[in-house]
Structures are given as C-alpha cells and as structure tokens.
Design an enzyme around this catalytic site. Structure first.
Site, short mmCIF file in Angstrom:
data_model
loop_
_atom_site.label_atom_id
_atom_site.label_comp_id
_atom_site.label_asym_id
_atom_site.label_seq_id
_atom_site.Cartn_x
_atom_site.Cartn_y
_atom_site.Cartn_z
N HIS A 1 42.99 40.60 31.97
CA HIS A 1 42.27 40.64 30.77
C HIS A 1 41.23 39.46 30.53
O HIS A 1 40.66 39.46 29.76
CB HIS A 1 43.30 40.72 29.42
CG HIS A 1 43.97 39.56 29.10
ND1 HIS A 1 45.40 39.15 29.70
CD2 HIS A 1 43.54 38.41 28.41
CE1 HIS A 1 45.70 38.05 28.91
NE2 HIS A 1 44.39 37.50 28.43
N ASN B 1 41.50 16.42 30.64
CA ASN B 1 40.81 16.64 29.37
C ASN B 1 39.43 17.37 29.32
O ASN B 1 38.55 16.88 30.24
CB ASN B 1 40.64 15.28 28.76
CG ASN B 1 39.92 15.22 26.97
OD1 ASN B 1 39.25 16.30 27.07
ND2 ASN B 1 40.59 14.67 26.30
N THR C 1 36.13 15.22 28.76
CA THR C 1 35.96 14.33 29.22
C THR C 1 35.86 14.35 31.00
O THR C 1 36.70 15.15 31.67
CB THR C 1 37.08 13.27 28.95
OG1 THR C 1 37.36 13.23 27.55
CG2 THR C 1 36.65 11.90 29.49
N GLU D 1 37.69 16.11 38.89
CA GLU D 1 37.19 17.44 38.48
C GLU D 1 36.32 18.02 39.72
O GLU D 1 35.45 17.25 40.50
CB GLU D 1 36.45 17.67 37.35
CG GLU D 1 37.14 17.37 36.10
CD GLU D 1 36.96 15.91 35.45
OE1 GLU D 1 37.50 15.66 34.36
OE2 GLU D 1 36.37 15.02 36.36
N ASP E 1 48.04 43.04 34.82
CA ASP E 1 47.34 41.97 34.31
C ASP E 1 47.17 40.82 35.09
O ASP E 1 47.72 39.92 34.86
CB ASP E 1 47.93 41.68 33.16
CG ASP E 1 46.75 40.77 32.12
OD1 ASP E 1 45.90 40.67 32.40
OD2 ASP E 1 47.28 40.22 31.17
N GLY F 1 44.27 31.30 24.70
CA GLY F 1 43.60 30.34 25.71
C GLY F 1 44.62 30.00 26.92
O GLY F 1 44.04 29.23 27.86
N SER G 1 46.30 32.31 28.73
CA SER G 1 46.31 33.55 29.42
C SER G 1 45.73 33.10 30.72
O SER G 1 44.87 32.15 31.05
CB SER G 1 45.31 34.57 28.86
OG SER G 1 46.06 35.09 27.77
N GLY G 2 46.47 33.77 32.01
CA GLY G 2 46.14 33.61 33.09
C GLY G 2 46.53 32.37 33.78
O GLY G 2 46.54 32.34 35.24
#
Length: 236
Positions: A45, A61, A64, A69, A93, A185, A187-188
C-alpha cells in the site's frame, strides 16, 4: 510510532525511509527494510500509486544530514499480485523495491535477517516496531527514528471477537494492543522480533484501527514475513 522512545542513531541499520517526490523535494511516506544490497522490502500500500521514489539508508533524523545516509533511486517496484488496494484486510500487503545501486554495508547500513519460511511467533514474543510515523493519532511525523516495545499477539487472541476478529488473517502478525503502536508513516517498516538472541524482521507494518493508532485490543497488524519468503526468493 505512538509511545516508545527515540532510537539510538543507526541502531536498526536495516530500517530505511521510503520517500516520494513532490515538486523538487522528497517527503517521507513509509518505512522499509534492506534485505539485500539492492533490494528493499516494504508494504504494497506504500507503493501502489505511480510516483517517483527514493530510499534513504543509514537515516536517523529526517531533516538533518548526519553523514551516514545513502540515497538510492528505485529501479522497479514488485507488488504482490494478490494485493487489492481496496481491501487491506485481504492481506498480501508486501512489495519489493529493486534499487538502482547496491548499498554499501557498514555500521549504519546492514541487511535485515528474515525468519525461516512459515515460522510462527509464540504469544508475547519480544518485538520492537521502528519508524518515523506519527507519534499520536492525527499527530505529526517524528523527525527522529522511534522504537516501541510491541510484544507479539498470537493469531487465536488477535482474531478473537473484541480484538480484530476476522479482519486478521493467518498471513498476518499482530503485536501490541496497549499504549504503544504503529501509526501513519510507519507502514512498510519492520517488526523486529528477538528469536534466540538475534533480531529478525517478522513483520511489515500494514494497518492500525480507524478508531486510533493505539486503540485498546486493536494491536498493530503486520504482513507476516515468513509467509512470503518463497515469493520474495522468486523475485530476487
């Protein structure tokens, strides 16, 4: 995540942020788990609308740049053929995202361990949900990754009347049911469950109650990862 606390940065190194493009910016919409260096597992979904996606690994965060990352574009989306966007309670799902580049593994970016095919957790198995989702029903997203203690609820309990009833299928996992829960938020993202001293991703966050994210006797419901191991292996 409702309840719980902010996680130690990069302590759930397989957690990813799935983001969609709007204008010239990207926005967090769902979580996911890095399961191969070029593959992410998330909820169907989250990705059943046509958008431009990216995946951020090693994130803590959202607002930031902390230097850990890795930002990846999504090459292709594989949604389970059983998924029906009008019937989240029908199950299936789950989706896989093929990334355009391979992740570099380090202390902040690791692969999730998946359970053996068809393994079922006992009632009250220790698990944590993690995510950047809303911190209260209708509230704001969390800037920083949160975690909350969410012990598993066995199918017999979760599917009983007064709980979720027939909404919950055997291809799902329930966890929580008290003050802590997933929320929009999350989800997944993963349900991280401890088995024999190690964490395995037993669930993909799927849905909560329309009467509130942490409604009593309405535990957060997850796609049961162990039901889809062979499906995933057939794609990757």
């Amino acid at each position: 995540v409702v309840g719980g606390r902010v996680a130690q940065p990069n302590s759930w190194p397989w957690q990813i942020s799935l983001q969609y493009k709007s204008g010239s910016s990207y926005y967090h919409t769902c979580g996911g788990s890095l399961i191969r260096q070029g593959w992410v597992m998330t909820a169907a979904h989250c990705v059943d609308s046509a958008r431009t996606w990216r995946v951020v690994l090693g994130e803590h965060n959202l607002n930031t740049n902390e230097g850990k990352e890795q930002i990846m574009t999504v090459n292709s989306v594989f949604i389970h053929s059983g998924w029906n966007s009008d019937d989240v309670a029908g199950g299936y799902d789950i989706a896989l995202l093929r990334l355009n580049t391979q992740a570099s593994l380090n202390s902040a970016v690791q692969l999730a361990a998946l359970p053996p095919s068809n393994q079922i957790l006992p009632n009250n198995n220790p698990c944590y949900i993690t995510g950047w989702g809303k911190t209260s029903t209708g509230g704001p997203l969390s800037d920083s990754l949160k975690q909350a203690w969410l012990p598993s609820v066995d199918h017999a309990t979760c599917s009983s009347s007064g709980w979720w009833g027939s909404t919950v299928k055997t291809t799902m996992v329930c966890a929580g049911g008290g003050a802590n829960s997933g929320c929009n938020g999350d989800s997944g993202g993963p349900l991280n469950c401890q088995v024999n001293g190690s964490y395995y991703v037993h669930g993909v966050t799927s849905f909560v109650s329309s009467s509130g994210c942490n409604a009593s006797k309405k535990p957060t419901v997850f796609t049961r990862v162990s039901a889809y191991i062979s499906w995933m292996n057939g794609i990757m």
